[in-house]
Design an enzyme around this catalytic site. Sequence first.
Site, PDB file in Angstrom:
ATOM      1  N   GLY A  36       2.472  -4.115   1.788  1.00  0.00           N
ATOM      2  CA  GLY A  36       1.569  -3.800   0.694  1.00  0.00           C
ATOM      3  C   GLY A  36       1.332  -5.046  -0.142  1.00  0.00           C
ATOM      4  O   GLY A  36       2.181  -5.947  -0.170  1.00  0.00           O
TER       5      GLY A  36
ATOM      6  N   GLN B 175      -1.006  -9.833  -7.579  1.00  0.00           N
ATOM      7  CA  GLN B 175      -0.106 -10.738  -6.847  1.00  0.00           C
ATOM      8  C   GLN B 175      -0.839 -11.938  -6.260  1.00  0.00           C
ATOM      9  O   GLN B 175      -0.208 -12.909  -5.858  1.00  0.00           O
ATOM     10  CB  GLN B 175       0.599  -9.984  -5.715  1.00  0.00           C
ATOM     11  CG  GLN B 175       1.550  -8.912  -6.218  1.00  0.00           C
ATOM     12  CD  GLN B 175       2.256  -8.245  -5.061  1.00  0.00           C
ATOM     13  OE1 GLN B 175       1.718  -7.328  -4.452  1.00  0.00           O
ATOM     14  NE2 GLN B 175       3.439  -8.719  -4.731  1.00  0.00           N
TER      15      GLN B 175
ATOM     16  N   CYS C 163       9.707  -7.055  -2.775  1.00  0.00           N
ATOM     17  CA  CYS C 163       8.371  -7.364  -3.271  1.00  0.00           C
ATOM     18  C   CYS C 163       8.044  -8.808  -2.911  1.00  0.00           C
ATOM     19  O   CYS C 163       8.897  -9.682  -3.082  1.00  0.00           O
ATOM     20  CB  CYS C 163       8.342  -7.184  -4.788  1.00  0.00           C
ATOM     21  SG  CYS C 163       6.747  -7.538  -5.523  1.00  0.00           S
ATOM     22  N   LEU C 164       6.834  -9.047  -2.431  1.00  0.00           N
ATOM     23  CA  LEU C 164       6.458 -10.412  -2.030  1.00  0.00           C
ATOM     24  C   LEU C 164       6.479 -11.385  -3.213  1.00  0.00           C
ATOM     25  O   LEU C 164       6.641 -12.581  -3.021  1.00  0.00           O
ATOM     26  CB  LEU C 164       5.073 -10.422  -1.370  1.00  0.00           C
ATOM     27  CG  LEU C 164       4.968  -9.671  -0.040  1.00  0.00           C
ATOM     28  CD1 LEU C 164       3.532  -9.702   0.480  1.00  0.00           C
ATOM     29  CD2 LEU C 164       5.925 -10.237   1.006  1.00  0.00           C
TER      30      LEU C 164
ATOM     31  N   HIS D 102       4.861   1.747  -5.370  1.00  0.00           N
ATOM     32  CA  HIS D 102       5.224   0.350  -5.664  1.00  0.00           C
ATOM     33  C   HIS D 102       3.964  -0.483  -5.957  1.00  0.00           C
ATOM     34  O   HIS D 102       3.915  -1.225  -6.942  1.00  0.00           O
ATOM     35  CB  HIS D 102       6.005  -0.241  -4.475  1.00  0.00           C
ATOM     36  CG  HIS D 102       6.360  -1.684  -4.634  1.00  0.00           C
ATOM     37  ND1 HIS D 102       7.658  -2.121  -4.792  1.00  0.00           N
ATOM     38  CD2 HIS D 102       5.584  -2.801  -4.672  1.00  0.00           C
ATOM     39  CE1 HIS D 102       7.659  -3.441  -4.923  1.00  0.00           C
ATOM     40  NE2 HIS D 102       6.411  -3.878  -4.849  1.00  0.00           N
ATOM     41  N   GLU D 103       2.947  -0.346  -5.113  1.00  0.00           N
ATOM     42  CA  GLU D 103       1.717  -1.139  -5.287  1.00  0.00           C
ATOM     43  C   GLU D 103       0.944  -0.676  -6.527  1.00  0.00           C
ATOM     44  O   GLU D 103       0.374  -1.494  -7.252  1.00  0.00           O
ATOM     45  CB  GLU D 103       0.829  -1.052  -4.040  1.00  0.00           C
ATOM     46  CG  GLU D 103       1.468  -1.598  -2.766  1.00  0.00           C
ATOM     47  CD  GLU D 103       2.057  -2.983  -2.941  1.00  0.00           C
ATOM     48  OE1 GLU D 103       1.504  -3.801  -3.694  1.00  0.00           O
ATOM     49  OE2 GLU D 103       3.110  -3.244  -2.319  1.00  0.00           O
TER      50      GLU D 103
ATOM     51  N   HIS E 221       2.056  -2.258  -9.581  1.00  0.00           N
ATOM     52  CA  HIS E 221       1.552  -3.625  -9.775  1.00  0.00           C
ATOM     53  C   HIS E 221       0.252  -3.653 -10.577  1.00  0.00           C
ATOM     54  O   HIS E 221       0.064  -4.532 -11.419  1.00  0.00           O
ATOM     55  CB  HIS E 221       1.289  -4.309  -8.421  1.00  0.00           C
ATOM     56  CG  HIS E 221       2.499  -4.959  -7.823  1.00  0.00           C
ATOM     57  ND1 HIS E 221       3.187  -5.974  -8.446  1.00  0.00           N
ATOM     58  CD2 HIS E 221       3.122  -4.765  -6.635  1.00  0.00           C
ATOM     59  CE1 HIS E 221       4.188  -6.374  -7.673  1.00  0.00           C
ATOM     60  NE2 HIS E 221       4.176  -5.642  -6.570  1.00  0.00           N
TER      61      HIS E 221
END
Length: 198
Positions: free
Chosen positions: A45, A50, A107-108, A149-150, A153
């Site tokens: 994701g 991000q 998380c990236l 989660h996304e 963001h």
Amino acid sequence: MILPIVAYGSPILKKEAEEIDENYKDLDKLIANMFETMYEANGVGLAAPQIDKSIRIFIVDASPFAEVEEGEEPDPMAAGLENFKKVFINPIIEDEEGEEWAFNEGCLSIPNIREEVMRKPKIKISYYDENWEFHEEEYEGYAARIIQHEYDHVDGILFTDHLSPLKKRLLKKKLTNISKGDTDVKYRMKFPIKKGRR
Ligand code: NI
């Protein structure tokens, strides 16, 4: 084009992102770049903040969850995820229900840290897809988890915000190091704190 992923500590990750409309310029290109960036980083994701854009859009491709190793039983929580590749524009989580369950999230933007996060198992979400078609859908299991989660963001929330004060204190040093770029990462990132010259 692969875009640099913004690291923990960047103000944009703490900001509530803005909705977009159909006139948003070069949206197709942005979406294509987001997928390329996510795949390069082996993510499932990625949300626009991000990649340094404060707009309400995120993408998911959960097919890696559906992969079954030889000799292993398929994970029932991953059922249907082989084709779970989607774009969510101006999403709204309308409802979340069920008893919270723990899942080890990463998380990236926060490389090399994974922690158990509690969230509800079932969600109802409305959103527009990349063709501006409106959808209202229900998800559970891993699909719901990735979306939650996304979705966080685009509201300026990170998974670390869900941790206990003690856990946060224990992670503080590691998180500061990530902000400084002091972390081992294989994909392109943009770090908020420049390291001083020696
Ligand atoms: Ni994330």
